[in-house]
Design an enzyme around this catalytic site. Structure first.
Site, PDB file in Angstrom:
ATOM      1  N   LYS A  79      20.070  40.868  63.310  1.00  0.00           N
ATOM      2  CA  LYS A  79      20.512  40.376  61.988  1.00  0.00           C
ATOM      3  C   LYS A  79      19.668  39.189  61.545  1.00  0.00           C
ATOM      4  CE  LYS A  79      24.463  37.839  61.065  1.00  0.00           C
ATOM      5  NZ  LYS A  79      25.908  37.662  61.068  1.00  0.00           N
ATOM      6  N   ASP A 129      25.192  41.617  65.422  1.00  0.00           N
ATOM      7  CA  ASP A 129      24.036  40.758  65.712  1.00  0.00           C
ATOM      8  C   ASP A 129      24.016  40.439  67.204  1.00  0.00           C
ATOM      9  OD1 ASP A 129      25.889  38.650  66.109  1.00  0.00           O
ATOM     10  OD2 ASP A 129      25.797  38.113  63.994  1.00  0.00           O
ATOM     11  N   GLU A 172      50.947  12.175  51.266  1.00  0.00           N
ATOM     12  CA  GLU A 172      50.732  12.000  52.708  1.00  0.00           C
ATOM     13  C   GLU A 172      51.669  12.909  53.492  1.00  0.00           C
ATOM     14  OE1 GLU A 172      51.247   7.843  53.493  1.00  0.00           O
ATOM     15  OE2 GLU A 172      49.490   7.283  52.311  1.00  0.00           O
ATOM     16  N   THR A 197      32.583  36.421  54.437  1.00  0.00           N
ATOM     17  CA  THR A 197      32.309  37.056  53.139  1.00  0.00           C
ATOM     18  C   THR A 197      32.271  38.581  53.267  1.00  0.00           C
ATOM     19  OG1 THR A 197      29.915  37.112  53.466  1.00  0.00           O
ATOM     20  CG2 THR A 197      30.829  35.120  52.483  1.00  0.00           C
ATOM     21  N   ASP A 218      53.530  10.683  47.678  1.00  0.00           N
ATOM     22  CA  ASP A 218      52.114  10.383  47.383  1.00  0.00           C
ATOM     23  C   ASP A 218      51.152  11.392  48.008  1.00  0.00           C
ATOM     24  OD1 ASP A 218      52.336   9.790  50.024  1.00  0.00           O
ATOM     25  OD2 ASP A 218      51.713   7.698  49.875  1.00  0.00           O
TER      26      ASP A 218
HETATM   27  C1  R5P Z   1      27.862  35.220  62.711  1.00  0.00           C
HETATM   28  O1  R5P Z   1      27.114  34.860  63.574  1.00  0.00           O
HETATM   29  C2  R5P Z   1      29.276  35.638  62.975  1.00  0.00           C
HETATM   30  O2  R5P Z   1      29.439  36.189  64.232  1.00  0.00           O
HETATM   31  C3  R5P Z   1      29.758  36.581  61.905  1.00  0.00           C
HETATM   32  O3  R5P Z   1      28.954  37.743  61.933  1.00  0.00           O
HETATM   33  C4  R5P Z   1      29.677  35.921  60.548  1.00  0.00           C
HETATM   34  O4  R5P Z   1      30.319  34.671  60.566  1.00  0.00           O
HETATM   35  C5  R5P Z   1      30.297  36.808  59.506  1.00  0.00           C
HETATM   36  O5  R5P Z   1      30.131  36.210  58.258  1.00  0.00           O
HETATM   37  P1  R5P Z   1      30.090  37.083  56.938  1.00  0.00           P
HETATM   38  O6  R5P Z   1      31.336  37.932  56.938  1.00  0.00           O
HETATM   39  O7  R5P Z   1      30.096  36.066  55.828  1.00  0.00           O
HETATM   40  O8  R5P Z   1      28.837  37.883  56.971  1.00  0.00           O
END
Ligand code: R5P
Length: 294
Positions: free
Chosen positions: A193, A170, A36, A224, A34
């Site tokens: 950033k 960032d 699980e 991403t 099922d």
């Molecule tokens: C953000 O504060 C993280 O440190 C990474 O910079 C972020 O998660 C990266 O995400 P992406 O690759 O989607 O820009």
């Protein structure tokens, strides 16, 4: 000391066990018809100290539930203590109620881990920007380790970068940029950033000038790839000679890798907290060393 890897960390657990001169204990994990999950610990663990390794990524709810089953079962089988290593800790980003009524997922995950009997938790470069002390949220000892020195060692050994400048994309990446720069005896800076959407960001330099420099961008996560793409483009716009990218957790959603390559990065390196095509650095030595010091 017994080492047990959940299904997301079988290879990593074997490597850690090997470094500790032992073998990873076996689990039987399968599904009932099922859907699980069935889980069985195939070793006698009574009275032992156990290291559980489980990264929680890609299918976080499933892997979290599996983690809870593992630890609850171990505690029921009367192990002495459970020391958990969660190399990638999902839900760390939802550590605050950004909009009214939202779940504080980070807190819920910690509560569940404590409830099943986890004695202490080690994370690696956990994505915590607001709650800085997980132990206060979870109510059990926690410690965050960093893979940055291992990534920096790899980059140095590969010899791709001459007198590199280390850049964090960032302000939150400053601690990782500093750790990598210290290891490489290099200088570092961070960008500013602004996140425009979950896929789009804007970055701009602070003090550093990358003109003619080899640059290592370091970050905790590549999801991403939007952050790294913008940082790479900004560095080349400044006149950087070469850009190499290193991250601890290569989530690599969608076509992140292709986009970063297309932006001109000469190399993209990640660790095996999330196994995948760029997981060239293993965090096994970091985990094994931490276990030896317990
Ligand atoms: C953000 O504060 C993280 O440190 C990474 O910079 C972020 O998660 C990266 O995400 P992406 O690759 O989607 O820009």
């Amino acid at each position: 000391m017994i080492v047990i890897g959940g299904s997301s960390c079988q290879d990593l657990a074997s490597k850690v066990a090997e470094k500790l001169g032992t073998k990873a204990a076996k689990l039987e994990i399968r599904r009932f018809p099922d859907g699980e999950k069935y889980l069985r610990v195939l070793e006698d663990v009574k009275g032992d100290e156990v290291v559980v390794i489980q990264s929680i990524h890609h299918t976080p709810d499933e892997l979290l539930f599996e983690y809870l089953l593992i630890v609850d079962t171990l505690k029921d089988l009367r192990v002495k203590r459970v020391h958990s290593f969660i190399p990638y800790f999902a839900y760390a980003r939802q550590d605050e109620r950004f909009n009214a009524g939202e779940a504080l997922s980070f807190k819920t995950v910690g509560k569940l881990m404590k409830t099943v009997g986890t004695d202490e938790i080690f994370t690696i470069d956990i994505h915590q920007h607001r709650v800085l002390k997980s132990a206060e949220v979870f109510g059990i000892p926690t410690r965050d380790l960093s893979a940055m020195p291992l990534l920096a060692d790899y980059v140095r050994a590969k010899g791709e970068l001459e007198n590199p400048l280390v850049i964090g994309p960032d302000a939150d990446a400053e601690r990782w940029a500093k750790l990598a720069a210290d290891q490489l005896k290099a200088d570092y800076d961070v960008f500013e950033k602004k996140r425009l959407s979950s896929e789009k960001v804007e970055v701009k330099p602070r003090k550093s000038d990358a003109k003619g420099r080899d640059v290592l961008i370091v970050d905790d996560i590549i999801s991403t790839g939007g952050t790294i793409v913008e940082a790479t483009k900004t560095l080349f716009a400044q006149g950087a000679h070469k850009v190499v990218v290193a991250c601890t957790h290569p989530i690599l959603a969608g076509d992140a890798l292709e986009r970063i390559r297309h932006a001109g990065a000469a190399d993209i390196i990640g660790t095996d907290t999330i196994p995948g095509p760029i997981s060239l650095v293993s965090v096994a030595p970091l985990i094994a060393q931490t276990v030896r010091q317990m």
